[in-house]
Design an enzyme around this catalytic site. Sequence first.
Site, PDB file in Angstrom:
ATOM      1  N   GLU A 163      -7.766   8.393  -1.049  1.00 15.70           N
ATOM      2  CA  GLU A 163      -6.516   8.079  -1.738  1.00 15.70           C
ATOM      3  C   GLU A 163      -6.633   7.202  -2.977  1.00 15.70           C
ATOM      4  OE1 GLU A 163      -3.587   6.630   1.038  1.00 15.70           O
ATOM      5  OE2 GLU A 163      -3.516   8.537   2.102  1.00 15.70           O
ATOM      6  N   GLU A 353      -5.779  13.212   7.128  1.00 15.15           N
ATOM      7  CA  GLU A 353      -4.914  12.249   7.821  1.00 15.15           C
ATOM      8  C   GLU A 353      -3.523  12.820   8.004  1.00 15.15           C
ATOM      9  OE1 GLU A 353      -4.450   8.275   6.163  1.00 15.15           O
ATOM     10  OE2 GLU A 353      -6.591   8.176   5.713  1.00 15.15           O
TER      11      GLU A 353
HETATM   12  C1  GBH Z   1      -3.002   6.161   4.534  1.00 17.67           C
HETATM   13  O1  GBH Z   1      -2.232   5.767   3.482  1.00 17.67           O
HETATM   14  C2  GBH Z   1      -4.271   5.400   4.532  1.00 17.67           C
HETATM   15  O2  GBH Z   1      -5.364   6.186   4.103  1.00 17.67           O
HETATM   16  C3  GBH Z   1      -4.563   4.723   5.833  1.00 17.67           C
HETATM   17  O3  GBH Z   1      -5.559   3.773   5.661  1.00 17.67           O
HETATM   18  C4  GBH Z   1      -3.281   4.154   6.374  1.00 17.67           C
HETATM   19  O4  GBH Z   1      -3.466   3.329   7.482  1.00 17.67           O
HETATM   20  C5  GBH Z   1      -2.385   5.304   6.744  1.00 17.67           C
HETATM   21  O5  GBH Z   1      -2.237   6.187   5.676  1.00 17.67           O
HETATM   22  C6  GBH Z   1      -1.019   4.892   7.247  1.00 17.67           C
HETATM   23  O6  GBH Z   1      -0.324   4.182   6.298  1.00 17.67           O
HETATM   24  O7  GBH Z   1       5.546   9.545  -2.029  1.00 17.67           O
HETATM   25  O8  GBH Z   1       5.360  11.867  -1.477  1.00 17.67           O
HETATM   26  O9  GBH Z   1       3.849  10.791  -3.038  1.00 17.67           O
HETATM   27  C7  GBH Z   1      -1.065   6.524   3.353  1.00 17.67           C
HETATM   28  C8  GBH Z   1      -0.205   6.013   2.307  1.00 17.67           C
HETATM   29  C9  GBH Z   1       1.730   7.418   2.452  1.00 17.67           C
HETATM   30  C10 GBH Z   1       0.441   7.180   0.421  1.00 17.67           C
HETATM   31  C11 GBH Z   1       2.635   8.318   1.774  1.00 17.67           C
HETATM   32  C12 GBH Z   1       1.335   8.068  -0.267  1.00 17.67           C
HETATM   33  C13 GBH Z   1       3.525   8.911  -0.350  1.00 17.67           C
HETATM   34  C14 GBH Z   1       3.578  10.348  -0.571  1.00 17.67           C
HETATM   35  N1  GBH Z   1       0.619   7.002   1.763  1.00 17.67           N
HETATM   36  N2  GBH Z   1       2.454   8.434   0.440  1.00 17.67           N
HETATM   37  S1  GBH Z   1       4.636  10.683  -1.874  1.00 17.67           S
END
Ligand code: GBH
Length: 448
Positions: A163, A353
Amino acid sequence: MGFPKDFMWGAASAAYQIEGAYREDGKGPGIWDVAVGKPGLIPFGETGNVACDHYHRFREDVAMMKEMGLKYYRFSISWPRVMPNGVGEINQKGFEFYTNLIDELIAKGIEPMVTLFHWNFPYALQKKGGWFNDASPDWFAEYTKQVVDRLSDRVKYWITINEPQVFLGSGYGRGNFPPFITGSLTEQFLLVHHVLLAHAKAVQIIRNHAKVTPIIGMAPTGPCFVPEDDSEEALERARQESFDFDKDFALFSNSLYADPVFLGDYPDRAYEIFEEATNIIKPAELSLISQPLDFYGANIYYSLAKPVEAGYPANCYQGNPKTPMGWPIVPEVMYYAPKFLYERYKKPILITENGIAGFDFVHMDGKVHDPYRIDYTRRYLLQLKKAAEEGVEVAGYMHWSVMDNFEWLQGYDKRFGLAYVDYQTGRRILKDSAYWYKEVIERNGENL
Ligand code: GBH
């Protein structure tokens, strides 16, 4: 029909979120080790200093993964654990930990899948500018070489970077995540370019030096949109929007990273937004960045609400059920994202994930009942299955997460695990969802 025969079923974690042992056996500090000391930053002053103590309990944890029936385990290597200063000195003890973990996994019949970078950047290198420094791709390459030399006789599956949207978008764009920098647009482009060069150099090193033929990808996230109705126009709009962005959202987008990696050049929008900042690109770098990968790793949780300008009602998520993270539950994104990503990038899609946080607790019968996690995962997996049945090459699914862990700035209350962790005693308890998932794996999703 259904999932392909060799579908990769597994679960995921990341080093800083589970390992603990933050300054044991010669580990150096990472930017997260430093950030968590900032008063008021994280609820209750929680840190990853001990976390799940996986560093000491990994044998028990691998036994637990076996009990869950996992075929694959995606985990990350802590760069500052194996190279305390990021470059130069090697910490043998750190490597010993990963060597033992990998041996234990293989002994239990679980295939290891290594992520090289999941956010805890070496602090020593942050002091030299982090990803701003034009030496950063070479730092990452040096680290990758050390890992590959030691682990590639047993590790076959590699993920370079997790990410970039989050650690650059939030960490260096919005500035609300370590290392808390608000970069100008010019700086933002430089960062993206450095991270992609780092990715590319790592891919080259893995390909050229791995002892077992490697299978390589990266694990981005991004906004994949769901059409608001069944019309062709809505489908087309969702497809377009999934790869477009404006200047405030650029770092969070899909195509800013994936187009250069899979299609050989930054999208037109990047040239428009970053203007002369893009003059730093050398043609040879574009071919370096775009060397072949084996799969597209996708972290998929939800799809954003659409702005009115894009033709969607602004309140399309009003009242939509949300998880304790505040994230809307949108199972269809697990159909549309793989579909759109596959159409555009033409690589097998590996879900690196997906999962849901809960406020889980141990019930009076001593078990952890999490029916909502089963329902959520079932809904998302059914959508993924639909994509597979319609011809999207879907390689596998890694549930986030194998066990409850340190949810970054949110601390420990948001529990994502298939296994419950009692942070007071270290005790693990498989949740109902873990037993359910075990059956899903055994039956290759036929019981969904
Ligand atoms: C992940 O981050 C991580 O890799 C992990 O370490 C973490 O624990 C896990 O998820 C849970 O949080 O707004 O439609 O563009 C995820 C974080 C979640 C990033 C949703 C981007 C938005 C998608 N993300 N997200 S969007």
